[in-house]
Design a protein around this motif. Structure first.
Motif, mmCIF file in Angstrom:
data_model
loop_
_atom_site.group_PDB
_atom_site.id
_atom_site.type_symbol
_atom_site.label_atom_id
_atom_site.label_comp_id
_atom_site.label_asym_id
_atom_site.label_seq_id
_atom_site.Cartn_x
_atom_site.Cartn_y
_atom_site.Cartn_z
ATOM 1 N N PRO A 151 -24.654 24.749 -63.719
ATOM 2 C CA PRO A 151 -25.779 24.265 -63.146
ATOM 3 C C PRO A 151 -26.956 24.088 -64.056
ATOM 4 O O PRO A 151 -26.947 24.748 -65.097
ATOM 5 C CB PRO A 151 -26.032 25.569 -62.069
ATOM 6 N N LEU A 152 -28.062 23.172 -63.760
ATOM 7 C CA LEU A 152 -28.918 23.063 -64.819
ATOM 8 C C LEU A 152 -30.485 22.796 -63.864
ATOM 9 O O LEU A 152 -30.281 22.321 -62.642
ATOM 10 C CB LEU A 152 -28.801 21.664 -65.252
ATOM 11 N N VAL A 153 -31.430 23.607 -64.378
ATOM 12 C CA VAL A 153 -32.724 23.552 -63.812
ATOM 13 C C VAL A 153 -33.755 23.115 -64.914
ATOM 14 O O VAL A 153 -33.627 23.512 -65.977
ATOM 15 C CB VAL A 153 -33.208 24.966 -63.340
ATOM 16 N N MET A 154 -34.894 22.273 -64.505
ATOM 17 C CA MET A 154 -35.647 21.916 -65.312
ATOM 18 C C MET A 154 -37.072 22.192 -65.020
ATOM 19 O O MET A 154 -37.523 22.118 -63.841
ATOM 20 C CB MET A 154 -35.478 20.095 -65.475
ATOM 21 N N PHE A 155 -38.002 22.572 -65.976
ATOM 22 C CA PHE A 155 -39.124 22.535 -65.980
ATOM 23 C C PHE A 155 -39.771 21.224 -66.541
ATOM 24 O O PHE A 155 -39.681 20.720 -67.578
ATOM 25 C CB PHE A 155 -39.947 23.856 -66.901
ATOM 26 N N GLU A 156 -40.520 20.498 -65.655
ATOM 27 C CA GLU A 156 -41.559 19.321 -65.947
ATOM 28 C C GLU A 156 -42.716 19.416 -65.434
ATOM 29 O O GLU A 156 -42.941 19.597 -64.343
ATOM 30 C CB GLU A 156 -40.807 17.968 -65.356
ATOM 31 N N PRO A 157 -43.903 19.448 -66.103
ATOM 32 C CA PRO A 157 -45.111 19.452 -65.809
ATOM 33 C C PRO A 157 -45.602 18.550 -64.662
ATOM 34 O O PRO A 157 -45.189 17.517 -64.727
ATOM 35 C CB PRO A 157 -46.192 19.167 -67.230
ATOM 36 N N ASP A 158 -46.080 19.132 -63.807
ATOM 37 C CA ASP A 158 -46.517 18.404 -62.450
ATOM 38 C C ASP A 158 -45.343 17.541 -61.755
ATOM 39 O O ASP A 158 -45.966 17.224 -60.558
ATOM 40 C CB ASP A 158 -47.767 17.446 -62.815
ATOM 41 N N LEU A 159 -44.054 17.849 -61.772
ATOM 42 C CA LEU A 159 -43.200 17.295 -61.243
ATOM 43 C C LEU A 159 -41.990 18.521 -60.720
ATOM 44 O O LEU A 159 -41.752 19.059 -61.426
ATOM 45 C CB LEU A 159 -42.094 16.305 -62.077
ATOM 46 N N ASP A 160 -41.710 18.222 -59.514
ATOM 47 C CA ASP A 160 -40.484 19.211 -58.988
ATOM 48 C C ASP A 160 -39.926 18.372 -57.704
ATOM 49 O O ASP A 160 -40.337 17.588 -57.132
ATOM 50 C CB ASP A 160 -41.247 20.485 -58.454
ATOM 51 N N ASN A 161 -38.763 18.949 -57.240
ATOM 52 C CA ASN A 161 -38.170 18.358 -56.190
ATOM 53 C C ASN A 161 -37.706 19.595 -55.127
ATOM 54 O O ASN A 161 -36.964 19.166 -54.490
ATOM 55 C CB ASN A 161 -36.832 17.594 -56.555
ATOM 56 N N GLY A 162 -38.230 20.508 -55.520
ATOM 57 C CA GLY A 162 -38.172 21.836 -54.789
ATOM 58 C C GLY A 162 -36.882 22.504 -54.818
ATOM 59 O O GLY A 162 -36.623 23.630 -54.408
ATOM 60 N N THR A 163 -36.006 22.073 -55.592
ATOM 61 C CA THR A 163 -34.556 22.722 -55.755
ATOM 62 C C THR A 163 -34.382 22.768 -57.339
ATOM 63 O O THR A 163 -34.419 24.195 -57.741
ATOM 64 C CB THR A 163 -33.575 21.921 -55.010
#
Length: 340
Positions: A151-163
């Motif tokens: 599994p992989l989780v990302m932090f991107e400023p101002d962007l999210d997909n809720g999951t």
């Protein structure tokens, strides 16, 4: 000499927990390994017994039982900045509290090959999951479409997909800063931006422009900085030389410090002549002279959310969509209505 009471000196083991809780050894094992087939009553009794005895589960045995290593990989770019640094500390602490160790990689190149190499290296090291901090556009773009066996989780400023992505609503933060200055009565707001290639730079410019547009106000060209106080000082010298500027929003607090210094050197009063609003709310912002009005971003909350979301993915739990972490305007002494 009297012999030492070895029974008292030894560390509690699983059978001690089972005896105190009045359950079987297998029931204790199921509770430790988060088996869903355990009743709430048994789980509560076992957890109470563990706490009373000071029992610490064997993390190696737990990992073997779950076929997990209890290690999380972290790939970070741009960690020399305040926000990513706070996130890294929060990730490490949240992971520790959840029973995980962290392994950090800071790739030299944030291109596709560099990010794939970092992911492959962590997978080869048998991590259970990966957190990617991608504040720079190159790193975020490079990770898109890459495959991994964990599994992989990302932090991107101002962007999210809720999951699988976690973010702060940085464009909203920029709107809050700009709106605050407009509501004070300033005709428009100038902006000292971050450098190109950063998602945070883009988000903070976007929010500033959007808020000005909603008021029907002019968005002048930005003063470009590089996140440092020195670049803020250079921008501040240009701002001080323009008598039409009455309000400036700066993309981070370090650059705002340089702006304040340059305005003071030029004899421009803050906030009497020019109001200044920063971004991030670093620990020092309240002690600037004057104390800096700024937008607080909860970077620690982002770190916690990244780990919590990753653990949910590792444990195959159902995912609940999460909104972006909200910003907060913190009003201090560096902003005021314009002089007429």
């Amino acid at each position: 000499m009297p012999s030492r009471n070895t029974d008292r000196a030894r560390q509690p083991v699983m059978r001690d927990v089972a005896r105190l809780a009045g359950v079987s050894h297998q029931s204790v094992s199921r509770v430790i390994n988060d088996n869903p087939q355990v009743s709430p009553d048994v789980r509560a009794r076992v957890q109470a017994a563990m706490k009373q005895l000071g029992y610490k589960p064997n993390t190696v045995a737990r990992a073997l039982a779950r076929r997990r290593t209890m290690n999380i990989g972290v790939i970070a770019a741009g960690t020399f900045q305040y926000g990513p640094t706070v996130m890294l500390l929060s990730i490490a602490e949240t992971a520790r509290q959840a029973g995980y160790a962290t392994r950090l990689l800071n790739p030299v190149n944030a291109d596709r090959a560099g990010m794939q190499t970092a992911i492959d290296q962590l997978v080869d090291d048998s991590v259970d999951g990966i957190v990617v901090l991608a504040p720079v556009t190159a790193a975020a773009t490079a990770v898109e479409g890459l495959t991994t066996d964990v599994p992989l989780v990302m932090f991107e400023p101002d962007l999210d997909n809720g999951t699988t992505m976690v973010a702060i609503d940085e464009s909203l933060g920029a709107r809050l800063a700009t709106r605050h200055l407009l509501e004070l009565g300033h005709r428009t707001v100038r902006h000292v931006s971050g450098p190109p290639g950063w998602l945070g730079t883009e988000a903070r410019i976007r929010g500033w422009r959007d808020e000005l547009a909603s008021w029907g106000r002019v968005a002048h060209p930005t003063y470009e900085g590089d996140w440092s106080a020195a670049s803020g000082h250079a921008a501040g010298a240009r701002i001080a030389a323009d008598p039409d500027v009455t309000a400036v929003y700066v993309a981070n607090d370090q650059m705002a410090l340089g702006v304040l210094q340059a305005l003071g050197e030029a004899g421009r009063d803050v906030p009497g002549d020019i109001s200044v609003v920063g971004f991030d709310d670093t620990p020092e912002a309240a002690y600037y002279r004057p104390a800096l009005t700024t937008v607080r971003l909860d970077f620690a909350a982002v770190g916690r959310r990244c780990v919590e979301r990753l653990v949910e993915l590792i444990q195959s739990r159902p995912l609940q969509p999460q909104p972006r972490v909200p910003p907060e305007l913190v009003v201090r002494a560096s902003s005021a209505p314009p002089r007429h």
